[in-house]
Design an enzyme around this catalytic site. Structure first.
Site, PDB file in Angstrom:
ATOM      1  N   LYS A  75       0.840  -1.181   0.210  1.00 33.31           N
ATOM      2  CA  LYS A  75      -0.104   0.010   0.143  1.00 33.31           C
ATOM      3  C   LYS A  75       0.870   1.328   0.038  1.00 33.31           C
ATOM      4  O   LYS A  75       0.289   2.340   0.399  1.00 33.31           O
ATOM      5  CB  LYS A  75      -0.879   0.030   1.129  1.00 33.31           C
ATOM      6  CG  LYS A  75      -1.876  -1.133   1.112  1.00 33.31           C
ATOM      7  CD  LYS A  75      -2.674  -1.252  -0.073  1.00 33.31           C
ATOM      8  CE  LYS A  75      -2.710  -2.657  -0.670  1.00 33.31           C
ATOM      9  NZ  LYS A  75      -3.131  -2.558  -1.936  1.00 33.31           N
ATOM     10  N   SER A  76       2.028   1.188  -0.491  1.00 32.63           N
ATOM     11  CA  SER A  76       3.149   2.373  -0.650  1.00 32.63           C
ATOM     12  C   SER A  76       3.037   2.993  -1.914  1.00 32.63           C
ATOM     13  O   SER A  76       3.580   3.882  -2.208  1.00 32.63           O
ATOM     14  CB  SER A  76       4.036   1.958  -0.047  1.00 32.63           C
ATOM     15  OG  SER A  76       4.178   1.382   1.181  1.00 32.63           O
ATOM     16  N   GLY A  77       2.368   2.262  -2.913  1.00 30.01           N
ATOM     17  CA  GLY A  77       2.389   2.678  -4.347  1.00 30.01           C
ATOM     18  C   GLY A  77       3.035   1.742  -5.184  1.00 30.01           C
ATOM     19  O   GLY A  77       3.547   2.197  -6.070  1.00 30.01           O
ATOM     20  N   THR A  78       2.989   0.262  -4.786  1.00 30.87           N
ATOM     21  CA  THR A  78       3.645  -0.655  -5.674  1.00 30.87           C
ATOM     22  C   THR A  78       3.250  -0.493  -7.186  1.00 30.87           C
ATOM     23  O   THR A  78       3.836  -0.596  -7.830  1.00 30.87           O
ATOM     24  CB  THR A  78       3.462  -1.958  -4.921  1.00 30.87           C
ATOM     25  OG1 THR A  78       3.253  -1.847  -3.382  1.00 30.87           O
ATOM     26  CG2 THR A  78       4.184  -2.991  -5.444  1.00 30.87           C
ATOM     27  N   THR A  79       1.768  -0.586  -7.278  1.00 25.97           N
ATOM     28  CA  THR A  79       1.058  -0.653  -8.558  1.00 25.97           C
ATOM     29  C   THR A  79       1.642   0.503  -9.351  1.00 25.97           C
ATOM     30  O   THR A  79       1.913   0.262 -10.582  1.00 25.97           O
ATOM     31  CB  THR A  79      -0.485  -0.641  -8.343  1.00 25.97           C
ATOM     32  OG1 THR A  79      -0.740  -1.413  -7.128  1.00 25.97           O
ATOM     33  CG2 THR A  79      -1.044  -1.259  -9.596  1.00 25.97           C
ATOM     34  N   TRP A  80       1.644   1.673  -8.830  1.00 23.86           N
ATOM     35  CA  TRP A  80       2.059   2.692  -9.522  1.00 23.86           C
ATOM     36  C   TRP A  80       3.213   2.863  -9.900  1.00 23.86           C
ATOM     37  O   TRP A  80       3.966   2.866 -11.213  1.00 23.86           O
ATOM     38  CB  TRP A  80       1.745   3.987  -8.607  1.00 23.86           C
ATOM     39  CG  TRP A  80       2.008   5.510  -9.503  1.00 23.86           C
ATOM     40  CD1 TRP A  80       2.243   5.682 -10.719  1.00 23.86           C
ATOM     41  CD2 TRP A  80       2.354   6.725  -8.708  1.00 23.86           C
ATOM     42  NE1 TRP A  80       2.242   6.912 -10.659  1.00 23.86           N
ATOM     43  CE2 TRP A  80       2.503   7.664  -9.575  1.00 23.86           C
ATOM     44  CE3 TRP A  80       2.146   6.976  -7.309  1.00 23.86           C
ATOM     45  CZ2 TRP A  80       2.473   8.765  -9.229  1.00 23.86           C
ATOM     46  CZ3 TRP A  80       2.580   8.423  -7.014  1.00 23.86           C
ATOM     47  CH2 TRP A  80       2.512   9.454  -8.029  1.00 23.86           C
ATOM     48  N   HIS A 140       7.645  -7.544  -1.429  1.00 25.53           N
ATOM     49  CA  HIS A 140       7.269  -7.102  -0.382  1.00 25.53           C
ATOM     50  C   HIS A 140       8.156  -7.159   0.848  1.00 25.53           C
ATOM     51  O   HIS A 140       8.226  -6.704   2.012  1.00 25.53           O
ATOM     52  CB  HIS A 140       5.933  -7.265   0.145  1.00 25.53           C
ATOM     53  CG  HIS A 140       4.843  -6.717  -0.532  1.00 25.53           C
ATOM     54  ND1 HIS A 140       4.905  -5.247  -0.986  1.00 25.53           N
ATOM     55  CD2 HIS A 140       3.660  -6.944  -0.956  1.00 25.53           C
ATOM     56  CE1 HIS A 140       3.672  -4.961  -1.882  1.00 25.53           C
ATOM     57  NE2 HIS A 140       3.181  -6.126  -2.018  1.00 25.53           N
ATOM     58  N   LYS A 294      -7.976   5.831  -4.263  1.00 28.84           N
ATOM     59  CA  LYS A 294      -8.253   7.065  -4.297  1.00 28.84           C
ATOM     60  C   LYS A 294      -6.843   8.040  -4.759  1.00 28.84           C
ATOM     61  O   LYS A 294      -6.907   8.790  -5.680  1.00 28.84           O
ATOM     62  CB  LYS A 294      -8.611   7.853  -2.776  1.00 28.84           C
ATOM     63  CG  LYS A 294      -9.450   8.975  -2.825  1.00 28.84           C
ATOM     64  CD  LYS A 294      -9.886   9.132  -1.191  1.00 28.84           C
ATOM     65  CE  LYS A 294     -10.745  10.527  -1.317  1.00 28.84           C
ATOM     66  NZ  LYS A 294     -10.985  10.596  -0.009  1.00 28.84           N
TER      67      LYS A 294
HETATM   68  P1  A3P Z   1      -4.928   4.675  -1.704  1.00 29.21           P
HETATM   69  O1  A3P Z   1      -5.764   3.304  -1.143  1.00 29.21           O
HETATM   70  O2  A3P Z   1      -4.662   5.616  -0.685  1.00 29.21           O
HETATM   71  O3  A3P Z   1      -6.015   5.233  -2.764  1.00 29.21           O
HETATM   72  P2  A3P Z   1      -0.011  -0.811  -3.524  1.00 29.21           P
HETATM   73  O4  A3P Z   1      -0.109  -0.511  -5.184  1.00 29.21           O
HETATM   74  O5  A3P Z   1       1.254  -0.664  -2.691  1.00 29.21           O
HETATM   75  O6  A3P Z   1      -1.053  -1.752  -3.584  1.00 29.21           O
HETATM   76  O7  A3P Z   1      -0.769   0.809  -3.253  1.00 29.21           O
HETATM   77  C1  A3P Z   1      -1.993   1.162  -3.364  1.00 29.21           C
HETATM   78  C2  A3P Z   1      -2.283   2.391  -3.048  1.00 29.21           C
HETATM   79  O8  A3P Z   1      -1.710   3.254  -4.302  1.00 29.21           O
HETATM   80  C3  A3P Z   1      -3.675   2.853  -3.363  1.00 29.21           C
HETATM   81  O9  A3P Z   1      -3.724   4.024  -2.364  1.00 29.21           O
HETATM   82  C4  A3P Z   1      -3.910   3.257  -4.633  1.00 29.21           C
HETATM   83  O10 A3P Z   1      -5.242   4.021  -4.989  1.00 29.21           O
HETATM   84  C5  A3P Z   1      -2.450   3.889  -5.032  1.00 29.21           C
HETATM   85  N1  A3P Z   1      -2.419   3.999  -6.572  1.00 29.21           N
HETATM   86  C6  A3P Z   1      -2.173   2.933  -7.370  1.00 29.21           C
HETATM   87  N2  A3P Z   1      -2.117   3.412  -8.481  1.00 29.21           N
HETATM   88  C7  A3P Z   1      -1.748   4.663  -8.341  1.00 29.21           C
HETATM   89  C8  A3P Z   1      -1.170   5.834  -9.375  1.00 29.21           C
HETATM   90  N3  A3P Z   1      -1.070   5.524 -10.641  1.00 29.21           N
HETATM   91  N4  A3P Z   1      -0.942   6.930  -8.975  1.00 29.21           N
HETATM   92  C9  A3P Z   1      -1.095   7.251  -7.672  1.00 29.21           C
HETATM   93  N5  A3P Z   1      -1.437   6.382  -6.681  1.00 29.21           N
HETATM   94  C10 A3P Z   1      -1.798   5.213  -7.121  1.00 29.21           C
END
Ligand code: A3P
Length: 329
Positions: A75-80, A140, A294
């Site tokens: 949940k730190s922005g891994t997907t991004w 992770h 979000k």
């Molecule tokens: P929120 O729940 O605060 O919206 P992870 O990828 O590590 O699981 O983290 C998920 C978090 O990253 C979620 O945060 C998600 O909405 C946010 N996220 C996913 N893709 C993103 C993107 N392209 N830009 C910014 N935040 C993103």
């Protein structure tokens, strides 16, 4: 013994080993769902079903010098980060330049970032990474739990961290989706555990500080990023990642605005609204949409009570005061 029987036997032994290890570990009930426990494994809290993958990664993974590992606390922005690194590294094969002309053939349009850069423990890890050049993988695992070959090889690591209060809120939402519950619940109980460092791959402070220390010792090997910095100045950090990974933008690419195109391609709004991310599902359960909630900085303010926020800020200040890491509130 036939080879298939040998494999079965080996699997059985591994499972036995995992059960034996679990039986020796301290465990604490996970407040997010029914009969689930966190286990303290080598200083970090994990679920039982993650242990096998963690151990096999630790003990069996052979890194290559040109591998790229993306690391994060969940949940730190891994997907991004996955989408950005995929787009940077593969831009020569895919037409990122024409994103604005709707003529982009990046696989990011049709594939969730987690399926482009798999976790080491995922079932399709070997098949999906084998033909990649360079191999892109993610974990992770905290720094001390990385395979020795990652540390000793030329493999580069990009780590992303995030304001722990936002991480907590994001995790709280994700947990209920992961477990198939209708509504997020037990905010107080989960926060209580979070402040003790008991959450998936926690304590967050040890996770973050482990990679920070290593990145300061080996800046050529580990790039340390913050979610909030990427939000503030995406293009700057896209260039930084490209330089670090050996995929710098040429003057011609700069003239064509490629870093800006990658920023748009991987933006929250763009990825969230793609069909694949609205409807698809990961093989281990969660919907692709659960990775796009979000995407904002500071959403904790809408969820934590003033007391919780005060406690969280104090904890963060204490845990990071000896380091150069700061989070804004
Ligand atoms: P929120 O729940 O605060 O919206 P992870 O990828 O590590 O699981 O983290 C998920 C978090 O990253 C979620 O945060 C998600 O909405 C946010 N996220 C996913 N893709 C993103 C993107 N392209 N830009 C910014 N935040 C993103």
């Amino acid at each position: 013994m036939e080879i298939s029987n040998v494999i079965k036997q080996k699997k059985k032994e591994e499972e036995m080993e995992v059960d034996e290890i679990l039986a020796m570990l301290e465990k604490v009930k996970d407040a997010s769902h029914g009969d689930v426990y966190f286990y303290s494994y080598q200083g970090f809290w994990i679920h039982d079903f993650d242990l096998k993958g963690i151990i096999s990664f630790q003990t069996q993974f052979e890194a290559r010098d040109d591998d790229i590992l993306l690391a994060s606390c969940p949940k730190s922005g891994t997907t991004w980060l996955k989408s950005l690194v995929f787009a940077i590294v593969n831009r020569a094969h895919h037409n990122c330049a024409t994103y604005s002309n709707n003529n982009n053939d990046s696989p990011l349009f049709t594939t969730n970032p987690h399926n482009l850069i798999p976790f080491h423990a995922s079932s399709d890890f070997t098949s999906s990474t084998e033909n990649m050049k360079p191999r892109l993988l993610s974990t992770h695992n905290p720094y001390p739990l990385l395979p020795p070959s990652i540390k000793s090889s030329g493999c580069k690591i990009v780590y992303i961290c995030r304001n722990p209060l936002d991480l907590f809120v994001s995790l709280w939402y994700y947990n209920h989706k992961f477990w198939g519950d209708n509504e997020p619940h037990h905010l107080e109980e989960q926060f209580e555990l979070f402040c003790k460092g008991i959450h998936i791959f926690g304590p967050f402070w040890d996770h973050i500080l482990g990679f920070r220390k290593a990145s300061l010792e080996m800046p050529h090997k580990i790039l340390f990023l913050k979610f909030e910095d990427l939000k503030r100045d995406g293009v700057f950090f896209i260039r930084k990642m490209a330089d670090f990974l050996g995929f710098s933008f040429s003057a011609e690419e700069e003239n064509r605005g490629i870093p800006q195109e990658i920023e748009k391609l991987c933006s929250f709004e763009h990825l969230k609204n793609l069909d694949v991310n609205k409807t698809g599902k990961q093989s281990f359960g969660p919907s692709n949409s659960s990775y796009f909630r979000k995407g904002e900085v500071g959403d904790w303010v809408n969820h934590l009570t003033p007391e919780m926020a005060k406690r969280g800020k104090k904890l963060i200040q204490e845990k990071f005061e000896q380091s150069d890491i700061t989070f804004e509130f």
